[in-house]
Motif scaffolding. Structure first.
Motif, short mmCIF file in Angstrom:
data_model
loop_
_atom_site.label_atom_id
_atom_site.label_comp_id
_atom_site.label_asym_id
_atom_site.label_seq_id
_atom_site.Cartn_x
_atom_site.Cartn_y
_atom_site.Cartn_z
N GLY A 90 0.73 -1.19 0.12
CA GLY A 90 -0.22 0.15 0.09
C GLY A 90 0.85 1.18 -0.11
O GLY A 90 1.79 1.47 0.76
N LEU A 91 0.58 2.25 -1.06
CA LEU A 91 1.46 3.49 -1.11
C LEU A 91 0.73 4.55 -0.53
O LEU A 91 -0.48 4.78 -0.77
N ALA A 92 1.39 5.42 0.15
CA ALA A 92 1.08 6.83 0.41
C ALA A 92 1.91 7.67 -0.38
O ALA A 92 2.81 8.15 0.43
N PRO A 93 1.84 8.06 -1.47
CA PRO A 93 2.78 8.69 -2.31
C PRO A 93 3.00 10.45 -1.71
O PRO A 93 4.30 10.80 -1.73
N ILE A 94 2.10 10.93 -1.21
CA ILE A 94 2.33 12.19 -0.71
C ILE A 94 3.25 12.18 0.34
O ILE A 94 4.12 13.10 0.73
N GLU A 95 2.98 11.14 1.39
CA GLU A 95 3.98 11.25 2.46
C GLU A 95 5.27 10.20 2.27
O GLU A 95 6.28 10.11 3.09
N LYS A 96 5.39 9.57 1.10
CA LYS A 96 6.37 8.66 0.59
C LYS A 96 6.35 7.57 2.07
O LYS A 96 7.61 7.31 2.13
N LYS A 97 5.21 7.10 2.18
CA LYS A 97 5.33 5.77 3.14
C LYS A 97 4.73 4.82 2.28
O LYS A 97 3.90 4.66 1.61
N ALA A 98 4.98 3.36 3.02
CA ALA A 98 4.43 2.43 2.37
C ALA A 98 4.06 1.44 3.44
O ALA A 98 4.32 1.56 4.75
#
Length: 165
Positions: A90-98
């Motif tokens: 699962g990617l959170a591209p705005i926060e650069k977290k996975a």
């Protein structure tokens, strides 16, 4: 439900039409059912991750979820490449977290080895995204080793957790 239908029913419509559906189930469906459900379980886990991630339940805003396939280098006497996968990414591209996870639709409990493999495979993803959570999804639960785990990023979920909110 459609996946089950297209996987099993067209192969035996004649047999089912003559009233031998139970025989077909016993000999052809039941031996493959657990394996078939493994892929369904993975889809359920990815959907859960997207839904919960969009609600911020993992500490970041997940906008996309999929699966990762690639190669990993093994450390042994000879270093070799072997194929590897991560069931849930699962990617959170705005926060650069996975969020990364492993799904096991088996009748045995997940043990330490599954967790260690997930941590090792996280290195491939961690270059671009910071791992916010490691999530293990299990049909049968977890071994006692996890009782003493100190990893605050680790989440242990069962089938019941996916649908009992």
């Amino acid at each position: 439900m459609f996946a089950f239908w297209y996987k099993f029913i067209p192969k035996a419509t004649s047999l089912i039409e003559i009233g031998q559906g139970e025989l077909y189930y016993k000999n052809a469906v039941r031996p493959l059912l657990h394996m078939f459900m493994g892929t369904v379980f993975e889809d359920m886990c990815r959907y859960y991750t997207l839904r919960q991630g969009a609600l911020g339940k993992f500490g970041c805003f997940i906008t996309t979820v999929g699966k990762w396939w690639g190669n990993e280098q093994t450390d042994g006497e000879e270093r070799t490449l072997q194929s590897a996968d991560v069931d849930v990414v699962g990617l959170a591209p705005i926060e650069k977290k996975a969020i990364i996870g492993e799904c096991k639709f088996k009748n045995e409990k997940i043990d330490r080895g599954v967790y260690e493999t997930l941590i090792r495979r996280a290195n491939v993803i961690e270059g671009k995204y910071k791992i916010a959570k490691y999530v293990l999804f299990s049909l049968a639960g977890y071994t006692k080793w996890f009782d003493d785990s100190q990893d605050e990023r680790l989440m242990l979920l069962t089938l019941e957790d996916l649908y009992c909110e």
